[in-house]
Design a protein around this motif. Structure first.
Motif, PDB file in Angstrom:
ATOM      1  N   ILE A 153      50.713  53.011  84.133  1.00 29.70           N
ATOM      2  CA  ILE A 153      52.172  53.089  84.099  1.00 29.70           C
ATOM      3  C   ILE A 153      52.653  53.323  85.532  1.00 29.70           C
ATOM      4  N   GLY A 154      53.358  52.343  86.092  1.00 27.68           N
ATOM      5  CA  GLY A 154      53.768  52.416  87.481  1.00 27.68           C
ATOM      6  C   GLY A 154      54.913  53.396  87.718  1.00 27.68           C
ATOM      7  N   SER A 155      55.215  53.611  88.989  1.00 30.38           N
ATOM      8  CA  SER A 155      56.289  54.533  89.373  1.00 30.38           C
ATOM      9  C   SER A 155      57.624  54.119  88.746  1.00 30.38           C
ATOM     10  N   PHE A 156      58.332  55.112  88.228  1.00 28.35           N
ATOM     11  CA  PHE A 156      59.696  54.946  87.716  1.00 28.35           C
ATOM     12  C   PHE A 156      59.774  53.992  86.526  1.00 28.35           C
ATOM     13  N   CYS A 157      58.656  53.825  85.815  1.00 27.91           N
ATOM     14  CA  CYS A 157      58.715  53.129  84.531  1.00 27.91           C
ATOM     15  C   CYS A 157      59.303  54.060  83.477  1.00 27.91           C
ATOM     16  N   SER A 158      59.863  53.468  82.426  1.00 27.23           N
ATOM     17  CA  SER A 158      60.435  54.293  81.361  1.00 27.23           C
ATOM     18  C   SER A 158      60.400  53.552  80.036  1.00 27.23           C
ATOM     19  N   THR A 159      60.034  54.266  78.989  1.00 26.17           N
ATOM     20  CA  THR A 159      60.292  53.782  77.635  1.00 26.17           C
ATOM     21  C   THR A 159      61.665  54.295  77.219  1.00 26.17           C
ATOM     22  N   THR A 160      62.277  53.602  76.276  1.00 29.78           N
ATOM     23  CA  THR A 160      63.542  54.073  75.713  1.00 29.78           C
ATOM     24  C   THR A 160      63.407  54.056  74.208  1.00 29.78           C
ATOM     25  N   GLY A 161      63.761  55.160  73.558  1.00 34.63           N
ATOM     26  CA  GLY A 161      63.495  55.288  72.128  1.00 34.63           C
ATOM     27  C   GLY A 161      64.701  55.395  71.236  1.00 34.63           C
ATOM     28  N   LEU A 162      65.899  55.286  71.801  1.00 37.79           N
ATOM     29  CA  LEU A 162      67.122  55.445  71.021  1.00 37.79           C
ATOM     30  C   LEU A 162      67.975  54.191  71.087  1.00 37.79           C
ATOM     31  N   ARG A 163      68.600  53.844  69.978  1.00 40.12           N
ATOM     32  CA  ARG A 163      69.591  52.764  69.993  1.00 40.12           C
ATOM     33  C   ARG A 163      70.857  53.269  70.668  1.00 40.12           C
ATOM     34  N   CYS A 164      71.414  52.442  71.537  1.00 40.70           N
ATOM     35  CA  CYS A 164      72.654  52.835  72.215  1.00 40.70           C
ATOM     36  C   CYS A 164      73.670  51.701  72.162  1.00 40.70           C
ATOM     37  N   ASP A 165      73.568  50.857  71.105  1.00 39.65           N
ATOM     38  CA  ASP A 165      74.467  49.708  70.971  1.00 39.65           C
ATOM     39  C   ASP A 165      75.536  49.918  69.902  1.00 39.65           C
ATOM     40  N   ARG A 166      75.661  51.167  69.431  1.00 39.05           N
ATOM     41  CA  ARG A 166      76.631  51.444  68.373  1.00 39.05           C
ATOM     42  C   ARG A 166      77.558  52.597  68.749  1.00 39.05           C
ATOM     43  N   GLY A 167      77.942  52.614  70.015  1.00 39.32           N
ATOM     44  CA  GLY A 167      78.853  53.669  70.445  1.00 39.32           C
ATOM     45  C   GLY A 167      78.106  54.865  70.990  1.00 39.32           C
ATOM     46  N   PRO A 168      78.749  56.018  71.028  1.00 40.54           N
ATOM     47  CA  PRO A 168      78.128  57.214  71.620  1.00 40.54           C
ATOM     48  C   PRO A 168      76.819  57.589  70.934  1.00 40.54           C
ATOM     49  N   VAL A 169      75.856  57.996  71.733  1.00 42.28           N
ATOM     50  CA  VAL A 169      74.561  58.438  71.213  1.00 42.28           C
ATOM     51  C   VAL A 169      74.729  59.800  70.548  1.00 42.28           C
ATOM     52  N   THR A 170      74.133  59.966  69.371  1.00 43.55           N
ATOM     53  CA  THR A 170      74.193  61.246  68.657  1.00 43.55           C
ATOM     54  C   THR A 170      72.813  61.887  68.649  1.00 43.55           C
ATOM     55  N   GLU A 171      72.780  63.186  68.545  1.00 43.62           N
ATOM     56  CA  GLU A 171      71.528  63.925  68.481  1.00 43.62           C
ATOM     57  C   GLU A 171      71.648  64.962  67.377  1.00 43.62           C
ATOM     58  N   PRO A 172      70.821  64.933  66.342  1.00 49.62           N
ATOM     59  CA  PRO A 172      69.690  64.009  66.191  1.00 49.62           C
ATOM     60  C   PRO A 172      70.134  62.572  65.935  1.00 49.62           C
ATOM     61  N   ASP A 175      70.321  56.192  63.753  1.00 54.97           N
ATOM     62  CA  ASP A 175      70.089  54.760  63.582  1.00 54.97           C
ATOM     63  C   ASP A 175      68.601  54.437  63.691  1.00 54.97           C
ATOM     64  N   GLU A 176      68.052  53.797  62.660  1.00 53.69           N
ATOM     65  CA  GLU A 176      66.632  53.473  62.666  1.00 53.69           C
ATOM     66  C   GLU A 176      66.324  52.378  63.678  1.00 53.69           C
ATOM     67  N   ARG A 185      63.548  41.360  61.194  1.00 55.80           N
ATOM     68  CA  ARG A 185      63.586  42.740  61.642  1.00 55.80           C
ATOM     69  C   ARG A 185      62.715  43.593  60.738  1.00 55.80           C
ATOM     70  N   ILE A 186      61.729  44.261  61.343  1.00 57.16           N
ATOM     71  CA  ILE A 186      60.786  45.096  60.623  1.00 57.16           C
ATOM     72  C   ILE A 186      61.157  46.552  60.858  1.00 57.16           C
ATOM     73  N   THR A 187      61.250  47.322  59.788  1.00 55.01           N
ATOM     74  CA  THR A 187      61.620  48.723  59.923  1.00 55.01           C
ATOM     75  C   THR A 187      60.460  49.544  60.469  1.00 55.01           C
ATOM     76  N   THR A 188      60.783  50.521  61.296  1.00 54.19           N
ATOM     77  CA  THR A 188      59.769  51.449  61.806  1.00 54.19           C
ATOM     78  C   THR A 188      59.751  52.754  61.017  1.00 54.19           C
ATOM     79  N   GLY A 189      60.837  53.039  60.290  1.00 54.14           N
ATOM     80  CA  GLY A 189      60.936  54.310  59.579  1.00 54.14           C
ATOM     81  C   GLY A 189      61.277  55.469  60.499  1.00 54.14           C
ATOM     82  N   GLN A 190      61.664  55.174  61.749  1.00 57.10           N
ATOM     83  CA  GLN A 190      61.919  56.223  62.732  1.00 57.10           C
ATOM     84  C   GLN A 190      63.213  55.952  63.493  1.00 57.10           C
ATOM     85  N   THR A 191      63.913  57.021  63.824  1.00 59.10           N
ATOM     86  CA  THR A 191      65.130  56.886  64.614  1.00 59.10           C
ATOM     87  C   THR A 191      64.862  57.009  66.107  1.00 59.10           C
ATOM     88  N   LYS A 192      63.637  57.405  66.465  1.00 62.27           N
ATOM     89  CA  LYS A 192      63.202  57.401  67.859  1.00 62.27           C
ATOM     90  C   LYS A 192      61.843  56.720  67.919  1.00 62.27           C
TER      91      LYS A 192
END
Length: 238
Positions: A153-172, A175-176, A185-192
């Motif tokens: 994994i090289g410098s400044f690489c990042s995974t992203t685990g949250l959907r951010c295409d439906r407005g403000p991000v909520t926590e927890p 969105d799956e 579209r295959i479900t993962t069963g996870q929101t992250k």
């Protein structure tokens, strides 16, 4: 259309499509062998780390934890592993034999750092499995992901685990995360859910992976800033 049944039948979603499980120690080998899909790995690992006695992880000979390392919660450091002064680990976490967590690294809850991995200054790992001999030696972020053996994994690489295409991000998160395979579209069963990176993949510096990215083993990724979707084993991505 979102499909859940399809994920158990598609060989491209099975752990053995991405990872060889042999030689990774009893725990990781068993974990990968017992999961039908890559989406099952993180929930199974989370349950195991929350109850380490049940899977035989407690009471193991302890590795080296240098003075000045900050460990909080349940942190299992196997014999032969080393946590250097200045590293921070927030359990529950398993550090496997031969792994080194260096000064300035941060490993957070529900992560397994496999045998021979090297976690360096500025790297942050959370809720992820690094299967074995993974190099994460520079500032970067891996979250909610599974990384195969001998990946780099090289410098400044990042995974992203949250959907951010439906407005403000909520926590927890609510969105799956879904994965697109052949237009379905295959479900993962996870929101992250971040990424699955197969054995012997090197991510160039600055690469960002979209939620639900699947990269087959032996894939060569040339320098670029953003990758998503499914990349079959042995792909060449420019």
């Amino acid at each position: 259309m979102v499909a859940s049944a399809a994920r158990t039948a598609d060989a491209r979603l099975a752990p053995d499509y991405y990872f060889r499980s042999d030689g990774l120690g009893a725990y990781i080998t068993g974990l990968l062998s017992n999961c039908r899909t890559v989406f099952d790995i993180k929930p199974a690992m989370t349950a195991d780390l929350d109850n380490p006695v049940a899977v035989g992880l407690e009471g193991l000979p302890r590795g080296v934890v240098e003075a000045g390392a900050l460990l909080r919660g349940e942190v299992i450091v196997e014999a032969g592993a080393r946590v250097e002064a200045g590293a921070q680990i927030v359990g529950p976490v398993l550090i496997c034999a031969g792994a080194v967590v260096a000064a300035g690294a941060l490993v957070r809850d529900h992560s397994v750092i496999g045998p021979g991995c090297r976690i360096g200054f500025g790297a942050e790992i959370t809720r992820s499995l690094l299967a074995g001999h993974v190099f994460v030696k520079h500032p970067c972020f891996i979250g909610d992901s599974v990384i195969g053996r001998r990946a780099n994994i090289g410098s400044f690489c990042s995974t992203t685990g949250l959907r951010c295409d439906r407005g403000p991000v909520t926590e927890p998160a609510i969105d799956e995360i879904t994965v697109n395979l052949d237009g379905q579209r295959i479900t993962t069963g996870q929101t992250k859910f971040g990424a699955v990176v197969g054995d012997e993949v090197a991510l160039p510096a600055g690469t960002v992976l979209s939620p639900g990215t699947l990269i087959g083993p032996g894939t060569v990724v040339y320098p670029r800033d953003h990758i998503g979707g499914f990349l079959p084993a042995g792909s060449r991505v420019r």
